[in-house]
Design an enzyme around this catalytic site. Sequence first.
Site, PDB file in Angstrom:
ATOM      1  N   LYS A 180      38.781  39.645  36.305  1.00 34.50           N
ATOM      2  CA  LYS A 180      39.315  41.000  36.509  1.00 34.50           C
ATOM      3  C   LYS A 180      38.298  42.089  36.180  1.00 34.50           C
ATOM      4  O   LYS A 180      37.323  41.873  35.469  1.00 34.50           O
ATOM      5  CB  LYS A 180      40.626  41.169  35.745  1.00 34.50           C
ATOM      6  CG  LYS A 180      41.765  40.519  36.544  1.00 34.50           C
ATOM      7  CD  LYS A 180      43.149  40.815  36.062  1.00 34.50           C
ATOM      8  CE  LYS A 180      44.149  40.165  37.040  1.00 34.50           C
ATOM      9  NZ  LYS A 180      45.519  40.192  36.515  1.00 34.50           N
ATOM     10  N   ARG A 227      46.373  31.860  34.388  1.00 34.16           N
ATOM     11  CA  ARG A 227      46.108  31.945  35.839  1.00 34.16           C
ATOM     12  C   ARG A 227      44.606  32.136  36.025  1.00 34.16           C
ATOM     13  O   ARG A 227      44.034  33.086  35.491  1.00 34.16           O
ATOM     14  CB  ARG A 227      46.896  33.117  36.417  1.00 34.16           C
ATOM     15  CG  ARG A 227      46.867  33.230  37.925  1.00 34.16           C
ATOM     16  CD  ARG A 227      47.775  34.365  38.387  1.00 34.16           C
ATOM     17  NE  ARG A 227      47.739  34.536  39.832  1.00 34.16           N
ATOM     18  CZ  ARG A 227      46.810  35.221  40.473  1.00 34.16           C
ATOM     19  NH1 ARG A 227      45.838  35.809  39.806  1.00 34.16           N
ATOM     20  NH2 ARG A 227      46.841  35.316  41.794  1.00 34.16           N
TER      21      ARG A 227
HETATM   22  C1  8Y7 Z   1      48.144  38.386  38.362  1.00 35.08           C
HETATM   23  C2  8Y7 Z   1      49.037  37.855  39.281  1.00 35.08           C
HETATM   24  C3  8Y7 Z   1      47.348  38.736  40.328  1.00 35.08           C
HETATM   25  C4  8Y7 Z   1      48.467  38.304  36.979  1.00 35.08           C
HETATM   26  C5  8Y7 Z   1      50.481  37.155  37.634  1.00 35.08           C
HETATM   27  C6  8Y7 Z   1      43.934  38.867  40.502  1.00 35.08           C
HETATM   28  C7  8Y7 Z   1      49.160  37.695  41.757  1.00 35.08           C
HETATM   29  C8  8Y7 Z   1      44.913  39.883  40.895  1.00 35.08           C
HETATM   30  N1  8Y7 Z   1      47.074  38.928  39.031  1.00 35.08           N
HETATM   31  N2  8Y7 Z   1      50.200  37.247  38.934  1.00 35.08           N
HETATM   32  N3  8Y7 Z   1      48.529  38.082  40.509  1.00 35.08           N
HETATM   33  N4  8Y7 Z   1      49.644  37.677  36.678  1.00 35.08           N
HETATM   34  N5  8Y7 Z   1      51.616  36.551  37.238  1.00 35.08           N
HETATM   35  O1  8Y7 Z   1      42.896  39.295  39.927  1.00 35.08           O
HETATM   36  O2  8Y7 Z   1      47.769  38.783  36.080  1.00 35.08           O
HETATM   37  O3  8Y7 Z   1      44.087  37.668  40.755  1.00 35.08           O
HETATM   38  S1  8Y7 Z   1      46.367  39.260  41.680  1.00 35.08           S
END
Ligand code: 8Y7
Length: 267
Positions: free
Chosen positions: A204, A238
Amino acid sequence: MGVLNVTPDSFSDGGRFADHGAAVDHAHRLVDEGAAVIDVGGESTRPGAPEVPVDEELARVLPVVEKLARTLPVPVSIDTSKPEVIRAAADAGAGLVNDVYALRRPGALEAAAASGLPVCLMHMQGAPRTMQASPEYADVVSEVEEFLHARMRACEAAGIDHERIVLDPGFGFGKTDAHNLALLRGLPRLAAVGPPLLVGLSRKSMIGRLTGRPVEQRLAGSLALALAAVAGGARIVRAHDVAETVDALRLWSVVYDPAAAGQGEER
Ligand code: 8Y7
């Protein structure tokens, strides 16, 4: 949780997996590397990204969800905020709904409840197009805690089992670096709400600002923040770089939770 972007304008892949076959292959690789769930997303939530029409999102994600649900040994998560996509993905075999709007968009809560699937409820201030303009909180940890608690209750009232709820502070979603860091330090308070915490910090932009590194050089920063999050009580991470993240978490577990480390003991 391994990230599988099927967007032409994704956060960090530049749409490399927009082709369905390549996306499916990449998901299998992530599972081989140790992912316990694969998060399939067809709508970029990057700051400033345009919204994707429902037909376009369905065309991107459904063939991939269908194929992965039949061939992967782990659950497929659908990253969406649209009730139509929740329903179609559930019918195609998805095992989790991951919604950055925490099921606040019209019809989403009802669609998720009807699916019977577990849900991940994420905090976001504002909407992706404008959320990073001027995020403001009096007390970010308390406000995120109250939001997640309220969304958890709304889901339970709609018929979603307490045991099927996961919470996420939403790093980078309407937050300055100071807000993100306060939330990382405040994770134990968020964990005390009850449900398991999922965190997304991988690659990020905060890591970019704190290290000066472009997105393809943020692995070390991502690993450091993943470990900080787990130390604070996060249960699901994630990540784009699954093999490296699994190694880091495994070694962390050996130190702090030897029982959980299981096999691999040598003399
Ligand atoms: C997150 C996310 C993204 C997160 C959850 C990226 C879809 C941005 N970030 N879902 N999604 N938590 N639950 O950098 O922090 O992957 S998209």
